[in-house]
Scaffold this motif. Structure first.
Motif, PDB file in Angstrom:
ATOM      1  N   ILE A 257      -6.982  -1.412  -1.288  1.00  0.00           N
ATOM      2  CA  ILE A 257      -7.792  -0.197  -1.237  1.00  0.00           C
ATOM      3  C   ILE A 257      -8.342   0.026   0.166  1.00  0.00           C
ATOM      4  O   ILE A 257      -8.334   1.144   0.692  1.00  0.00           O
ATOM      5  CB  ILE A 257      -8.939  -0.280  -2.261  1.00  0.00           C
ATOM      6  CG1 ILE A 257      -8.374  -0.290  -3.684  1.00  0.00           C
ATOM      7  CG2 ILE A 257      -9.917   0.885  -2.088  1.00  0.00           C
ATOM      8  CD1 ILE A 257      -9.391  -0.652  -4.752  1.00  0.00           C
ATOM      9  N   ALA A 258      -8.800  -1.052   0.787  1.00  0.00           N
ATOM     10  CA  ALA A 258      -9.379  -0.958   2.123  1.00  0.00           C
ATOM     11  C   ALA A 258      -8.365  -0.488   3.157  1.00  0.00           C
ATOM     12  O   ALA A 258      -8.716   0.213   4.107  1.00  0.00           O
ATOM     13  CB  ALA A 258      -9.945  -2.318   2.534  1.00  0.00           C
ATOM     14  N   ARG A 259      -7.116  -0.848   3.002  1.00  0.00           N
ATOM     15  CA  ARG A 259      -6.079  -0.376   3.920  1.00  0.00           C
ATOM     16  C   ARG A 259      -5.738   1.083   3.682  1.00  0.00           C
ATOM     17  O   ARG A 259      -5.476   1.842   4.623  1.00  0.00           O
ATOM     18  CB  ARG A 259      -4.808  -1.223   3.770  1.00  0.00           C
ATOM     19  CG  ARG A 259      -4.910  -2.641   4.275  1.00  0.00           C
ATOM     20  CD  ARG A 259      -3.531  -3.285   4.394  1.00  0.00           C
ATOM     21  NE  ARG A 259      -2.822  -3.333   3.127  1.00  0.00           N
ATOM     22  CZ  ARG A 259      -2.876  -4.343   2.270  1.00  0.00           C
ATOM     23  NH1 ARG A 259      -3.643  -5.389   2.529  1.00  0.00           N
ATOM     24  NH2 ARG A 259      -2.170  -4.320   1.146  1.00  0.00           N
ATOM     25  N   GLU A 260      -5.714   1.477   2.422  1.00  0.00           N
ATOM     26  CA  GLU A 260      -5.235   2.821   2.088  1.00  0.00           C
ATOM     27  C   GLU A 260      -6.210   3.925   2.496  1.00  0.00           C
ATOM     28  O   GLU A 260      -5.786   4.990   2.946  1.00  0.00           O
ATOM     29  CB  GLU A 260      -4.959   2.909   0.589  1.00  0.00           C
ATOM     30  CG  GLU A 260      -3.729   2.125   0.148  1.00  0.00           C
ATOM     31  CD  GLU A 260      -3.384   2.360  -1.309  1.00  0.00           C
ATOM     32  OE1 GLU A 260      -4.318   2.514  -2.120  1.00  0.00           O
ATOM     33  OE2 GLU A 260      -2.184   2.392  -1.627  1.00  0.00           O
ATOM     34  N   ILE A 261      -7.507   3.699   2.328  1.00  0.00           N
ATOM     35  CA  ILE A 261      -8.481   4.770   2.596  1.00  0.00           C
ATOM     36  C   ILE A 261      -8.395   5.283   4.035  1.00  0.00           C
ATOM     37  O   ILE A 261      -8.210   6.489   4.255  1.00  0.00           O
ATOM     38  CB  ILE A 261      -9.910   4.321   2.246  1.00  0.00           C
ATOM     39  CG1 ILE A 261     -10.041   4.133   0.727  1.00  0.00           C
ATOM     40  CG2 ILE A 261     -10.935   5.355   2.740  1.00  0.00           C
ATOM     41  CD1 ILE A 261     -11.386   3.543   0.296  1.00  0.00           C
ATOM     42  N   PRO A 262      -8.519   4.435   5.051  1.00  0.00           N
ATOM     43  CA  PRO A 262      -8.460   4.968   6.423  1.00  0.00           C
ATOM     44  C   PRO A 262      -7.096   5.503   6.810  1.00  0.00           C
ATOM     45  O   PRO A 262      -6.999   6.438   7.600  1.00  0.00           O
ATOM     46  CB  PRO A 262      -8.847   3.754   7.289  1.00  0.00           C
ATOM     47  CG  PRO A 262      -8.549   2.565   6.448  1.00  0.00           C
ATOM     48  CD  PRO A 262      -8.817   2.994   5.037  1.00  0.00           C
TER      49      PRO A 262
ATOM     50  N   ALA B 157      -6.706   3.605  12.063  1.00  0.00           N
ATOM     51  CA  ALA B 157      -7.168   3.134  10.762  1.00  0.00           C
ATOM     52  C   ALA B 157      -7.566   1.674  10.772  1.00  0.00           C
ATOM     53  O   ALA B 157      -8.352   1.234   9.948  1.00  0.00           O
ATOM     54  CB  ALA B 157      -6.064   3.334   9.712  1.00  0.00           C
ATOM     55  N   LEU B 158      -7.055   0.887  11.742  1.00  0.00           N
ATOM     56  CA  LEU B 158      -7.263  -0.555  11.701  1.00  0.00           C
ATOM     57  C   LEU B 158      -8.728  -0.965  11.736  1.00  0.00           C
ATOM     58  O   LEU B 158      -9.177  -1.731  10.886  1.00  0.00           O
ATOM     59  CB  LEU B 158      -6.484  -1.222  12.836  1.00  0.00           C
ATOM     60  CG  LEU B 158      -4.956  -1.211  12.657  1.00  0.00           C
ATOM     61  CD1 LEU B 158      -4.284  -1.813  13.881  1.00  0.00           C
ATOM     62  CD2 LEU B 158      -4.573  -1.985  11.407  1.00  0.00           C
ATOM     63  N   PRO B 159      -9.551  -0.490  12.728  1.00  0.00           N
ATOM     64  CA  PRO B 159     -10.951  -0.922  12.716  1.00  0.00           C
ATOM     65  C   PRO B 159     -11.703  -0.414  11.510  1.00  0.00           C
ATOM     66  O   PRO B 159     -12.592  -1.086  10.992  1.00  0.00           O
ATOM     67  CB  PRO B 159     -11.499  -0.326  14.024  1.00  0.00           C
ATOM     68  CG  PRO B 159     -10.566   0.775  14.383  1.00  0.00           C
ATOM     69  CD  PRO B 159      -9.222   0.331  13.902  1.00  0.00           C
TER      70      PRO B 159
ATOM     71  N   VAL C 105     -14.058  -1.307   5.878  1.00  0.00           N
ATOM     72  CA  VAL C 105     -13.952  -1.038   4.443  1.00  0.00           C
ATOM     73  C   VAL C 105     -13.614  -2.313   3.688  1.00  0.00           C
ATOM     74  O   VAL C 105     -14.115  -2.565   2.594  1.00  0.00           O
ATOM     75  CB  VAL C 105     -12.889   0.048   4.170  1.00  0.00           C
ATOM     76  CG1 VAL C 105     -12.740   0.278   2.684  1.00  0.00           C
ATOM     77  CG2 VAL C 105     -13.273   1.343   4.861  1.00  0.00           C
ATOM     78  N   THR C 106     -12.747  -3.152   4.296  1.00  0.00           N
ATOM     79  CA  THR C 106     -12.407  -4.428   3.661  1.00  0.00           C
ATOM     80  C   THR C 106     -13.652  -5.256   3.446  1.00  0.00           C
ATOM     81  O   THR C 106     -13.849  -5.846   2.387  1.00  0.00           O
ATOM     82  CB  THR C 106     -11.413  -5.218   4.546  1.00  0.00           C
ATOM     83  OG1 THR C 106     -10.225  -4.469   4.686  1.00  0.00           O
ATOM     84  CG2 THR C 106     -11.087  -6.569   3.917  1.00  0.00           C
ATOM     85  N   PHE C 107     -14.528  -5.285   4.457  1.00  0.00           N
ATOM     86  CA  PHE C 107     -15.755  -6.082   4.344  1.00  0.00           C
ATOM     87  C   PHE C 107     -16.621  -5.596   3.191  1.00  0.00           C
ATOM     88  O   PHE C 107     -17.112  -6.391   2.391  1.00  0.00           O
ATOM     89  CB  PHE C 107     -16.548  -6.001   5.648  1.00  0.00           C
ATOM     90  CG  PHE C 107     -17.874  -6.701   5.588  1.00  0.00           C
ATOM     91  CD1 PHE C 107     -17.951  -8.083   5.698  1.00  0.00           C
ATOM     92  CD2 PHE C 107     -19.057  -5.986   5.399  1.00  0.00           C
ATOM     93  CE1 PHE C 107     -19.174  -8.739   5.624  1.00  0.00           C
ATOM     94  CE2 PHE C 107     -20.269  -6.629   5.321  1.00  0.00           C
ATOM     95  CZ  PHE C 107     -20.337  -8.011   5.442  1.00  0.00           C
ATOM     96  N   THR C 108     -16.803  -4.266   3.075  1.00  0.00           N
ATOM     97  CA  THR C 108     -17.662  -3.752   2.010  1.00  0.00           C
ATOM     98  C   THR C 108     -17.047  -3.982   0.646  1.00  0.00           C
ATOM     99  O   THR C 108     -17.749  -4.321  -0.310  1.00  0.00           O
ATOM    100  CB  THR C 108     -17.930  -2.248   2.200  1.00  0.00           C
ATOM    101  OG1 THR C 108     -16.686  -1.545   2.221  1.00  0.00           O
ATOM    102  CG2 THR C 108     -18.678  -1.985   3.493  1.00  0.00           C
TER     103      THR C 108
ATOM    104  N   PRO D 295       0.821  -1.198   0.000  1.00  0.00           N
ATOM    105  CA  PRO D 295       0.000   0.000   0.000  1.00  0.00           C
ATOM    106  C   PRO D 295       0.855   1.247   0.000  1.00  0.00           C
ATOM    107  O   PRO D 295       1.990   1.227   0.473  1.00  0.00           O
ATOM    108  CB  PRO D 295      -0.814  -0.115   1.314  1.00  0.00           C
ATOM    109  CG  PRO D 295      -0.078  -1.100   2.142  1.00  0.00           C
ATOM    110  CD  PRO D 295       0.644  -2.013   1.183  1.00  0.00           C
ATOM    111  N   ALA D 296       0.281   2.324  -0.560  1.00  0.00           N
ATOM    112  CA  ALA D 296       1.017   3.579  -0.590  1.00  0.00           C
ATOM    113  C   ALA D 296       1.316   3.997   0.830  1.00  0.00           C
ATOM    114  O   ALA D 296       0.426   4.217   1.625  1.00  0.00           O
ATOM    115  CB  ALA D 296       0.190   4.650  -1.300  1.00  0.00           C
ATOM    116  N   VAL D 297       2.589   4.095   1.186  1.00  0.00           N
ATOM    117  CA  VAL D 297       2.969   4.386   2.562  1.00  0.00           C
ATOM    118  C   VAL D 297       3.822   5.629   2.598  1.00  0.00           C
ATOM    119  O   VAL D 297       4.738   5.794   1.810  1.00  0.00           O
ATOM    120  CB  VAL D 297       3.756   3.210   3.182  1.00  0.00           C
ATOM    121  CG1 VAL D 297       4.262   3.579   4.565  1.00  0.00           C
ATOM    122  CG2 VAL D 297       2.888   1.977   3.251  1.00  0.00           C
TER     123      VAL D 297
END
Length: 345
Positions: free
Chosen positions: A326-331, A23-25, A30-33, A6-8
């Motif tokens: 994507i789910a990791r990057e957004i939060p 960001a973790l929760p 977001v991962t679920f959706t 992920p972009a870090v």
């Protein structure tokens, strides 16, 4: 299969680690959706037409022609048309933040005939900076990444600043005359983080495409831009642009003389993916077929050569891994933006 991290941004912010914890929760939700968006297509796989595609496929690009996303879309469309035996037609829908094109695809019928060549701008950074968009992360189904690209810090070749340090000092001395071009939230947020890390005072000027952003630097409309190297190559080769730094972890093979920001003591490392997405609910049979085609296309010698020539690296994340990225990057980016007072325009 290459995996894109992920972009870090390895920042010096005192609150960076807190941003990651918070960001973790959110990432889990977001991962679920996103995974639901991908997997909901499985129920429709049985009813997907066996002869798909039986008519032309539209590949929407939310940016003007000439930029990195447009280039990758046209490269894919050419090869995909041959493999699918149906025309894949690129449709440019340029707008600030690529919101128009993204909304079009998000609202399209999920039948495999409307796709989007996306980037972190509309898929990640827009959501990190704006909670009131006409589309959400759950409205798009990730299919596959196609390339991964660092950014280049560009100035006009006539600018007296020949180093990043001199450029920052220039902006501090003349903040009313210092600005940057950004065609999407990804470039805006990267540039604002550069401001925060260096103390620079560049103001945001929005453009509808990466090519236009680079042209603005060449034409003296703006002071600088953090842009993918593809649109900048001609300007660099003709001597109209100067590259002061790159955001990759190591120096880029195509620009070996240009230092990384990390080398200069600025802990900002960023690489942007370009990838294919579909409307949520598109049958998984179609999504998986498209992913397999991209994997094969990216292995073609001429395709790899063209991607590398643009300063990018071929990459093919599978649908689930792409959704998780994507789910990791957004939060992550949302929290960093909030912690440091960065807002979208």
């Amino acid at each position: 299969m290459p995996i894109i991290k992920p972009a870090v941004v390895a920042t010096r912010f005192t609150r960076a680690s807190a941003a990651q914890r918070h960001a973790l929760p959110v990432a889990a939700a977001v991962t679920f959706t996103l995974l639901t968006s991908f997997m909901s297509g499985a129920a429709r796989a049985q009813t997907a037409t066996a002869d798909w595609p039986s008519r032309p496929v539209t590949l929407v690009v939310g940016y003007a022609a000439g930029g990195g996303v447009d280039f990758m879309a046209r490269l894919l469309a050419e090869k995909l048309s041959e493999r699918l035996r149906q025309p894949v037609v690129v449709e440019n829908r340029p707008s600030v933040g690529a919101v128009v094109g993204s909304t079009q695809v998000a609202r399209a019928k999920p039948d495999g005939y409307t796709l989007m060549m996306g980037a972190p701008g509309p898929v990640v950074f827009n959501h990190a900076l704006n909670d009131k968009l006409p589309y959400g992360p759950q409205d798009l189904a990730p299919i596959s990444t196609m390339s991964d690209s660092p950014l280049v810090l560009l100035v006009n070749a006539t600018n007296p600043a020949t180093t990043v340090k001199a450029l920052v000092a220039q902006s501090q001395a003349q903040p009313d005359k210092s600005n940057y071009a950004a065609s999407s939230a990804s470039f805006q947020l990267a540039s604002e983080l550069f401001n925060k890390l260096t103390g620079a005072r560049f103001a945001h000027v929005p453009y509808k495409g990466a090519n236009q952003s680079v042209q603005a630097v060449m034409g003296g409309e703006v002071t600088m831009a953090l842009a993918d190297s593809g649109p900048a190559i001609t300007g660099l080769q003709t001597g109209k642009l100067r590259a002061l730094a790159v955001t990759s972890p190591d120096r880029m093979p195509g620009l070996p003389e240009v230092p990384t920001l990390r080398e200069l003591g600025i802990d900002l490392t960023l690489s942007l993916w370009i990838g294919l997405l579909a409307p949520a609910g598109t049958p998984s049979e179609i999504i998986n077929r498209l992913h397999r085609e991209i994997v094969s296309i990216n292995q073609l010698p001429d395709v790899r050569a063209k991607i590398l020539a643009k300063g990018s690296v071929p990459a093919t994340l599978e649908p689930v891994a792409f959704a998780q990225l994507i789910a990791r990057e957004i939060p992550f980016w949302r929290q960093l933006a909030r912690d440091n007072g960065i807002q979208g325009n």
